[in-house]
Design a protein around this motif. Structure first.
Motif, mmCIF file in Angstrom:
data_model
loop_
_atom_site.group_PDB
_atom_site.id
_atom_site.type_symbol
_atom_site.label_atom_id
_atom_site.label_comp_id
_atom_site.label_asym_id
_atom_site.label_seq_id
_atom_site.Cartn_x
_atom_site.Cartn_y
_atom_site.Cartn_z
ATOM 1 N N PRO A 1 0.800 -1.237 0.000
ATOM 2 C CA PRO A 1 0.000 0.000 0.000
ATOM 3 C C PRO A 1 0.824 1.274 0.000
ATOM 4 C CG PRO A 1 -0.978 -1.604 1.480
ATOM 5 C CD PRO A 1 0.323 -2.203 1.016
ATOM 6 N N ALA A 2 1.937 1.322 0.751
ATOM 7 C CA ALA A 2 2.745 2.540 0.797
ATOM 8 C C ALA A 2 3.327 2.884 -0.573
ATOM 9 C CB ALA A 2 3.863 2.398 1.829
ATOM 10 N N ILE A 3 3.661 1.869 -1.365
ATOM 11 C CA ILE A 3 4.183 2.106 -2.712
ATOM 12 C C ILE A 3 3.068 2.615 -3.624
ATOM 13 C CG2 ILE A 3 5.125 0.975 -4.762
ATOM 14 C CD1 ILE A 3 7.181 1.466 -2.610
ATOM 15 N N ILE A 4 1.896 2.042 -3.523
ATOM 16 C CA ILE A 4 0.760 2.519 -4.324
ATOM 17 C C ILE A 4 0.451 3.971 -3.988
ATOM 18 C CG2 ILE A 4 -1.707 2.221 -4.760
ATOM 19 C CD1 ILE A 4 -1.287 -0.783 -4.228
ATOM 20 N N GLN A 5 0.458 4.301 -2.706
ATOM 21 C CA GLN A 5 0.192 5.672 -2.287
ATOM 22 C C GLN A 5 1.270 6.622 -2.802
ATOM 23 O OE1 GLN A 5 0.107 4.824 1.891
ATOM 24 N NE2 GLN A 5 -2.131 4.599 1.954
ATOM 25 N N ALA A 6 2.532 6.186 -2.723
ATOM 26 C CA ALA A 6 3.623 7.025 -3.209
ATOM 27 C C ALA A 6 3.512 7.257 -4.715
ATOM 28 C CB ALA A 6 4.964 6.394 -2.863
ATOM 29 N N ALA A 7 3.154 6.213 -5.454
ATOM 30 C CA ALA A 7 2.963 6.364 -6.894
ATOM 31 C C ALA A 7 1.843 7.361 -7.188
ATOM 32 C CB ALA A 7 2.653 5.017 -7.531
ATOM 33 N N GLN A 8 0.785 7.326 -6.400
ATOM 34 C CA GLN A 8 -0.304 8.293 -6.571
ATOM 35 C C GLN A 8 0.157 9.703 -6.230
ATOM 36 O OE1 GLN A 8 -3.152 6.447 -3.954
ATOM 37 N NE2 GLN A 8 -4.004 5.122 -5.561
ATOM 38 N N ASP A 9 0.976 9.837 -5.200
ATOM 39 C CA ASP A 9 1.542 11.148 -4.864
ATOM 40 C C ASP A 9 2.329 11.710 -6.037
ATOM 41 O OD1 ASP A 9 0.595 10.837 -2.241
ATOM 42 O OD2 ASP A 9 2.485 9.987 -1.536
ATOM 43 N N TYR A 10 3.144 10.852 -6.661
ATOM 44 C CA TYR A 10 4.007 11.322 -7.742
ATOM 45 C C TYR A 10 3.213 11.625 -9.011
ATOM 46 C CZ TYR A 10 8.285 10.713 -5.105
ATOM 47 O OH TYR A 10 9.301 10.856 -4.199
ATOM 48 N N GLU A 11 2.146 10.887 -9.225
ATOM 49 C CA GLU A 11 1.270 11.209 -10.350
ATOM 50 C C GLU A 11 0.614 12.569 -10.126
ATOM 51 O OE1 GLU A 11 -1.039 10.953 -13.889
ATOM 52 O OE2 GLU A 11 0.912 10.198 -13.220
ATOM 53 N N ALA A 12 0.254 12.864 -8.881
ATOM 54 C CA ALA A 12 -0.301 14.190 -8.573
ATOM 55 C C ALA A 12 0.744 15.273 -8.814
ATOM 56 C CB ALA A 12 -0.788 14.231 -7.128
ATOM 57 N N MET A 13 2.004 14.994 -8.499
ATOM 58 C CA MET A 13 3.070 15.962 -8.770
ATOM 59 C C MET A 13 3.230 16.192 -10.271
ATOM 60 S SD MET A 13 4.277 16.923 -5.790
ATOM 61 C CE MET A 13 2.531 16.853 -5.330
ATOM 62 N N ARG A 14 3.151 15.111 -11.047
ATOM 63 C CA ARG A 14 3.263 15.246 -12.503
ATOM 64 C C ARG A 14 2.141 16.132 -13.040
ATOM 65 N NH1 ARG A 14 1.062 13.805 -17.003
ATOM 66 N NH2 ARG A 14 -0.598 12.648 -15.945
ATOM 67 N N LYS A 15 0.907 15.875 -12.604
ATOM 68 C CA LYS A 15 -0.230 16.651 -13.078
ATOM 69 C C LYS A 15 -0.103 18.120 -12.653
ATOM 70 C CE LYS A 15 -3.563 12.850 -13.285
ATOM 71 N NZ LYS A 15 -4.792 12.262 -12.689
ATOM 72 N N ARG A 16 0.428 18.332 -11.458
ATOM 73 C CA ARG A 16 0.600 19.699 -10.969
ATOM 74 C C ARG A 16 1.536 20.491 -11.886
ATOM 75 N NH1 ARG A 16 -0.007 22.060 -5.852
ATOM 76 N NH2 ARG A 16 -0.745 20.046 -5.069
ATOM 77 N N MET A 17 2.669 19.887 -12.227
ATOM 78 C CA MET A 17 3.614 20.578 -13.104
ATOM 79 C C MET A 17 3.036 20.750 -14.504
ATOM 80 S SD MET A 17 6.655 22.025 -13.204
ATOM 81 C CE MET A 17 7.844 21.341 -12.044
ATOM 82 N N THR A 18 2.399 19.718 -15.021
ATOM 83 C CA THR A 18 1.845 19.781 -16.379
ATOM 84 C C THR A 18 0.800 20.874 -16.507
ATOM 85 O OG1 THR A 18 2.239 17.417 -16.724
ATOM 86 C CG2 THR A 18 0.609 18.469 -18.153
ATOM 87 N N SER A 19 -0.015 21.046 -15.483
ATOM 88 C CA SER A 19 -1.113 22.016 -15.549
ATOM 89 C C SER A 19 -0.625 23.448 -15.644
ATOM 90 C CB SER A 19 -2.008 21.867 -14.318
ATOM 91 O OG SER A 19 -1.354 22.313 -13.141
ATOM 92 N N LEU A 20 0.641 23.685 -15.289
ATOM 93 C CA LEU A 20 1.166 25.049 -15.290
ATOM 94 C C LEU A 20 1.943 25.380 -16.560
ATOM 95 C CD1 LEU A 20 2.086 25.000 -11.547
ATOM 96 C CD2 LEU A 20 0.411 26.509 -12.599
ATOM 97 N N HIS A 21 2.051 24.439 -17.475
ATOM 98 C CA HIS A 21 2.597 24.662 -18.824
ATOM 99 C C HIS A 21 3.974 25.342 -18.812
ATOM 100 C CE1 HIS A 21 -1.376 23.510 -20.215
ATOM 101 N NE2 HIS A 21 -1.903 24.453 -19.445
ATOM 102 N N PRO A 22 4.959 24.738 -18.148
ATOM 103 C CA PRO A 22 6.303 25.336 -18.189
ATOM 104 C C PRO A 22 6.920 25.219 -19.571
ATOM 105 C CG PRO A 22 6.385 23.180 -17.158
ATOM 106 C CD PRO A 22 4.924 23.485 -17.377
#
Length: 279
Positions: free
Chosen positions: A27-48
């Motif tokens: 479970p901790a790995i699944i949660q971490a993967a979800q955290d990192y996917e949220a980080m990816r979406k956060r950066m993508t949404s700001l169009h650097p």
């Protein structure tokens, strides 16, 4: 003037990508993967338009006899990791154009900001760059500016200096002669031991991890710098000074608390932190 749009800090553990793809990850790995996917979406949404990527070489090209404290890479292309890292960990390769004009402008602005960067036109990026880049920008479609920091070869700059360099990089970005949108991605880790008696644990010092992430989450720069001494970090694990790259991010954020932060504790192979600042 350029615009800083986001700051993200995550792990560069070479084991973590493989742990995600294992059958039935814990479970901790699944949660971490979800955290990192949220980080990816956060950066993508700001169009650097460009990513400034801050990480450390693991004695693959810089060694004890030639170790710059802080270095900007300005070759036309950044590729990695090293072949032995691919063989050992199965890490996915990464290739990106380098935004050479931005790298050169930062290099020329740096002395006025109190930083004497080294520079290189010939380098390869190791897993400290390729792992976070594959999480945050797997498309390989954005140019980067790689900044190497020394967290491996004593004398390592102290936490106060990492914080000051982070503040200086923020000013360099603010004064870039362009209208580019700049995202910052840095990788480091919390307490970890390689080749010592504490290796293989979820964390070599979970109390250090919880305490430091609590301080980072509150934006408590004073106590982060007080706690992140070479002696205390080495007592927590022999490569724990990789945490200093997160201290640098606190400087880049002008000491503000991150918008989001957290840490997961898998049963083995080290804790998995994340942090992000919305600008």
């Amino acid at each position: 003037m350029a615009e800083l749009v986001e700051i993200i800090g995550i792990t560069h553990s070479p084991n973590f990508p493989g742990m995600i793809t294992e059958p039935n990850p814990e479970p901790a790995i699944i949660q971490a993967a979800q955290d990192y996917e949220a980080m990816r979406k956060r950066m993508t949404s700001l169009h650097p338009d460009v990513l400034v990527v801050i990480a450390s070489d693991h004695l693959n090209q810089f060694f004890m006899d030639n170790m710059p404290a802080f270095l900007i890479g300005k070759a036309p292309k950044a590729e990695g990791p090293f072949p032995h890292e691919v063989r050992t960990f199965g890490i996915a390769p990464y290739s990106a154009e380098v935004e050479v004009d931005v790298a050169k402008n930062m290099l020329h602005l740096a002395p006025r900001m109190g930083v004497d960067f080294s520079f290189s036109d010939e380098f390869r990026i190791d897993h400290a760059f390729t792992v976070p880049l594959n999480f945050i920008r797997p498309e390989m479609d954005l140019p980067i500016v790689p900044i190497f920091t020394n967290v491996m070869a004593p004398p390592v700059p102290p936490a106060q200096r990492f914080f000051e360099v982070g503040k200086a990089i923020r000013r360099m970005i603010d004064e870039l002669p362009s209208s580019k949108r700049v995202g910052v991605l840095s990788s480091g880790h919390l307490a970890i031991e390689i080749g010592g008696p504490k290796e293989g644990r979820s964390s070599s010092d979970p109390e250090f991890d919880r305490r430091m992430m609590n301080l980072v989450g509150r934006g408590d720069v004073k106590n982060v710098i007080k706690e992140a001494t070479w002696e205390k970090m080495m007592a927590s694990g022999n490569v724990t000074p990789g945490f200093l790259n997160f201290v640098l991010l606190m400087g880049l954020a002008n000491g503000e608390a991150p918008t989001v932060s957290g840490v997961r504790f898998p049963k083995s192979k080290g804790s998995v932190p994340y942090m992000a600042w919305d600008i």
